[in-house]
Design an enzyme around this catalytic site. Sequence first.
Site, PDB file in Angstrom:
ATOM      1  N   HIS A 137       0.850  -1.250   0.121  1.00 25.97           N
ATOM      2  CA  HIS A 137       0.014   0.044  -0.102  1.00 25.97           C
ATOM      3  C   HIS A 137       0.877   1.299   0.111  1.00 25.97           C
ATOM      4  CE1 HIS A 137      -2.689   3.144   1.984  1.00 25.97           C
ATOM      5  NE2 HIS A 137      -3.589   2.189   1.265  1.00 25.97           N
ATOM      6  N   ASP A 214       3.041  -4.244   8.219  1.00 20.03           N
ATOM      7  CA  ASP A 214       1.874  -3.516   7.820  1.00 20.03           C
ATOM      8  C   ASP A 214       0.614  -4.161   7.982  1.00 20.03           C
ATOM      9  OD1 ASP A 214      -0.460  -2.330   6.945  1.00 20.03           O
ATOM     10  OD2 ASP A 214       0.377  -1.509   4.944  1.00 20.03           O
ATOM     11  N   GLN A 217      -4.767  -4.890   7.013  1.00 11.43           N
ATOM     12  CA  GLN A 217      -5.777  -5.660   6.454  1.00 11.43           C
ATOM     13  C   GLN A 217      -5.808  -6.888   7.206  1.00 11.43           C
ATOM     14  OE1 GLN A 217      -8.066  -5.039   4.256  1.00 11.43           O
ATOM     15  NE2 GLN A 217      -7.284  -3.118   3.710  1.00 11.43           N
ATOM     16  N   LYS A 240     -10.420  -0.642  10.787  1.00 16.12           N
ATOM     17  CA  LYS A 240     -10.580  -2.041   9.761  1.00 16.12           C
ATOM     18  C   LYS A 240     -10.629  -3.310  11.050  1.00 16.12           C
ATOM     19  CE  LYS A 240      -7.295  -0.350   6.416  1.00 16.12           C
ATOM     20  NZ  LYS A 240      -8.199   0.200   5.437  1.00 16.12           N
ATOM     21  N   CYS A 378      -4.666   2.773  -3.649  1.00 11.96           N
ATOM     22  CA  CYS A 378      -3.457   3.050  -3.035  1.00 11.96           C
ATOM     23  C   CYS A 378      -2.370   2.114  -3.152  1.00 11.96           C
ATOM     24  CB  CYS A 378      -3.642   3.427  -1.553  1.00 11.96           C
ATOM     25  SG  CYS A 378      -4.997   4.843  -1.228  1.00 11.96           S
TER      26      CYS A 378
END
Length: 421
Positions: A137, A214, A217, A240, A378
């Site tokens: 991302h 990261d 998600q 999220k 993104c």
Amino acid sequence: MSSRAESLSTTNAPLAFDVHRIRKDFPILDQRINGKPLSYLDNGATTQKPRSVIDAVADYYRHSNANVQRGVHTLSERATQAYEGARDKTKTFINAADKREIIFLRGTTEAINLVAQGFARPRLKAGDEIIVTEMEHHSNIVPWQMVCQQTGAVLRVAPINDAGELKYEEFLNLFNPRTCLLAITHLSNALGTLIPVKEMIKAAHAQNVPVIVDGAQAVAREGVDVRDLDCDFYAFSGHKVYGPTGIGVLYGKLAHLQEMEPYQGGGEMIRRVTFEQTLYAEPPYKFEAGTPNIAGAIGLGEAMDYVTGIGLDEIGAHEHDLLNYATERVVELPGVRLIGTARHKSGILSFVMEGVHPHDIGTIMDHEGVAIRAGHLCAMPVMQYFGVPALARASFGMYNTRREVDALISAMQKVFEVMRR
Ligand code: C6P
């Protein structure tokens, strides 16, 4: 919905997992959009909030609103206790060793920027290298480019293949004595690929290279155990994981956080200030300058309680069932190409439709009550790799059903119908 369709919706889900009971906890889902029942399939962008989270935020403002860490009055103590309680819950949720390893920030983006500026920047010299993957991302690309510009360090990119999987051998070959940091996604927001983070962290540590993951998600889909992963840093966003926007978490190993520079100065983050010199507070406060998002943290704590109550294994199994079902149905449609066909995937189904721009797909689907995301997501380097300007993306959450996947498929048929008229 017919009772047969109802039972089909949950056929492969674990017995205790009752998607219809869960749906009742999310007031926003019970509405019609453009005259059709809402099918919210944009959970990769943000998840909806259960009533308990909405109530916790409202309750805080109704009964406990005050600033934290500074007041001596009852409300301030109450707010501080709730805010710190959320930190405890976060520690447990990701299995951190110490609550001082949990920093509350605005979200994944701010967390990665903090590591770039507070950890990487003081350590990097011209010619040093940072490794990322081709499926990151922008939040896990741009902060590293900025720090490269500031220090003369160089970004190295681990390539992907046509399925959207990491080319593992090529990734390993990128390591050399100049490698200073590995920054990787846990789960690609554009492709749905789950990458072997644990193995990659082990490979990086074997070369003394620290790793930031990261987890934007992954955190609501896979369950995260930072001690098992042994990552140096892990970043994620509250919104999220069924929590509020404007709150997120950076986990960092305490030893790193103690050495690291703050990247913002102000109130709350100091031990002593004179005009000659300022002494910083200990982590995590050193990194939480100014009044934090107290209500957001409380809401996030509540969201974690909710997710834990349902069970991350159950949520993961349910979303895998939806993804498999959707994949089987989408591949039957002529003129549709799936982007992201990795063997290990979770929760995300991206596609293009012959002769139709993804923005048109998104707009027509909205007329059918189906909310998906359309655009470059993104992740422009992923678009470049697959030679597409944009993607359409359905992404699942714990409350989605097979009936909503059926609505997605019907909406896709409608897209062709409208565009080929
Ligand atoms: N992806 C999506 O629709 P923030 O905005 O800080 O909460 O999260 C940024 C971010 C970082 N990494 C990954 C893997 C992400 O998916 C996201 C957010 C959203 O895919 C909005 S672009």
